[in-house]
Design an enzyme around this catalytic site. Structure first.
Site, PDB file in Angstrom:
ATOM      1  N   SER A  95      73.204 -78.910 -32.797  1.00  0.00           N
ATOM      2  CA  SER A  95      74.154 -77.749 -32.593  1.00  0.00           C
ATOM      3  C   SER A  95      74.752 -77.236 -33.849  1.00  0.00           C
ATOM      4  O   SER A  95      75.480 -78.128 -34.469  1.00  0.00           O
ATOM      5  CB  SER A  95      74.926 -77.803 -31.441  1.00  0.00           C
ATOM      6  N   HIS A 138      80.070 -73.255 -29.564  1.00  0.00           N
ATOM      7  CA  HIS A 138      80.552 -74.418 -28.757  1.00  0.00           C
ATOM      8  C   HIS A 138      80.803 -75.405 -29.613  1.00  0.00           C
ATOM      9  O   HIS A 138      81.378 -76.438 -28.861  1.00  0.00           O
ATOM     10  CB  HIS A 138      79.431 -74.422 -27.789  1.00  0.00           C
ATOM     11  N   ASP A 142      77.270 -67.436 -29.618  1.00  0.00           N
ATOM     12  CA  ASP A 142      77.564 -68.912 -30.037  1.00  0.00           C
ATOM     13  C   ASP A 142      77.432 -68.892 -31.281  1.00  0.00           C
ATOM     14  O   ASP A 142      76.580 -69.308 -32.044  1.00  0.00           O
ATOM     15  CB  ASP A 142      76.495 -69.407 -29.266  1.00  0.00           C
TER      16      ASP A 142
HETATM   17  N1  ARG Z   1      73.671 -78.028 -27.518  1.00  0.00           N
HETATM   18  C1  ARG Z   1      73.092 -78.868 -28.269  1.00  0.00           C
HETATM   19  C2  ARG Z   1      74.218 -79.695 -29.245  1.00  0.00           C
HETATM   20  O1  ARG Z   1      75.445 -79.272 -28.845  1.00  0.00           O
HETATM   21  C3  ARG Z   1      72.106 -78.567 -29.134  1.00  0.00           C
HETATM   22  C4  ARG Z   1      70.663 -78.244 -28.214  1.00  0.00           C
HETATM   23  C5  ARG Z   1      69.770 -77.803 -28.833  1.00  0.00           C
HETATM   24  N2  ARG Z   1      68.486 -78.270 -27.920  1.00  0.00           N
HETATM   25  C6  ARG Z   1      67.295 -77.825 -28.104  1.00  0.00           C
HETATM   26  N3  ARG Z   1      66.309 -78.342 -27.332  1.00  0.00           N
HETATM   27  N4  ARG Z   1      66.970 -77.112 -28.888  1.00  0.00           N
HETATM   28  O2  ARG Z   1      73.842 -80.269 -30.186  1.00  0.00           O
END
Ligand code: ARG
Length: 274
Positions: free
Chosen positions: A222, A85, A132
């Site tokens: 992420s 993503h 992912d």
């Molecule tokens: N989707 C998030 C990003 O793009 C990462 C989220 C991780 N969240 C968590 N609670 N560990 O950076």
């Protein structure tokens, strides 16, 4: 219907798109950020990654920062492994700037290079649906240590997670220095039960959940590596930061791509890009 509404809410909360932070500005993207600031419940103060520590110079030398506001790790001198993503679709891509070789992004030792291509898992749809992962080809090889991918399918124990992302759920800010924390893996069943209440079905065999109340990765982390020590004591990559409901909340855990499941595909993509 209710299920659908819940899914919309969670998708917004977990950020379908990562925080847009250049290495220069360290600002999280405002629209998603302020949405979150208004709508999250139970925000609290905690330290770093969330609840972690600042990594000193030279620690985790294979960790890299990506210009779209994600993390990654060097799996080969010219290849970065990150989240699907974060990376965008497969094909030529010269838009990503990669900062490597420093935990402090403004350190003189920090090296910046550009991407030339992306290979994203052909099965990737969205971060909550598994698969992912992606690899990025750099415009040159870096003389920086690389991080091997695990040879074992481990999903229990304690792991180290890291990133330049938010240090609080409502921080709206990315960090200049790399932060890290140690988090326990959580059984898939327990993690899946929590997310089921929000209408999200955890892809159990492709995910590792980890964290505890007050300790977690967060927006902007992420794509970064989850690591453990192999039998000879060397760091090896176990997971990729993928998603979560808010950050560090009681009863909700960070979800990581279980890379042992994709080892052959990742290694093939890495050698093609090397
Ligand atoms: N989707 C998030 C990003 O793009 C990462 C989220 C991780 N969240 C968590 N609670 N560990 O950076």
């Amino acid at each position: 219907m209710v299920r659908k509404a819940a899914l919309v809410v969670i998708v917004l909360l977990v950020t379908a798109t990562p925080a847009r932070a250049g290495t220069g500005s360290f600002q999280a993207r405002d629209d998603i950020g302020s949405f979150r600031a208004r709508d999250v419940i139970g925000s609290f103060r905690a330290r770093d990654v969330i609840g972690g520590d600042v990594a000193g110079a030279g620690r985790f030398p294979w960790a890299v920062r990506l210009s779209m506001g994600c993390g990654g790790a060097l799996t080969a001198p010219r290849v970065v492994l990150t989240a699907g993503h974060c990376a965008g679709p497969s094909g030529p891509n010269t838009r990503i700037t990669v900062t490597a070789g420093a935990t402090d992004l403004k350190a003189r030792s920090a090296i910046t290079v550009r991407s030339v291509a992306v290979f994203r898992s052909p099965d990737f749809v969205t971060e909550t649906s598994g698969d992912d992962w992606a690899v990025i080809r750099l415009d040159r090889e870096l003389a920086v240590p690389t991080l091997p991918i695990t040879r074992e399918n481990v999903d229990t124990g304690e792991f180290t997670v890291m990133g330049w992302g938010q240090t609080r759920e409502t921080a709206l800010r990315q960090e200049r220095r790399l932060h890290y924390a140690t988090v326990p893996a959580i059984p898939d069943k327990q993690c899946a039960a929590a997310y089921r209440k929000f209408g999200v079905k955890l892809v159990e065999d492709e995910s590792i959940c980890a964290g505890r109340h007050g300790v977690d990765t967060c927006q902007g982390d992420s794509g970064g590596p989850m690591v453990g020590r192999d039998r000879s004591g060397r760091w090896t990559q176990i997971g990729i930061v993928s998603w979560g409901l808010g950050c560090a909340r009681d009863g909700y855990f960070g979800v990581y791509t279980q890379i042992a499941k994709f080892r052959a595909e990742i290694e093939e993509a890495t050698s093609r890009f090397s």
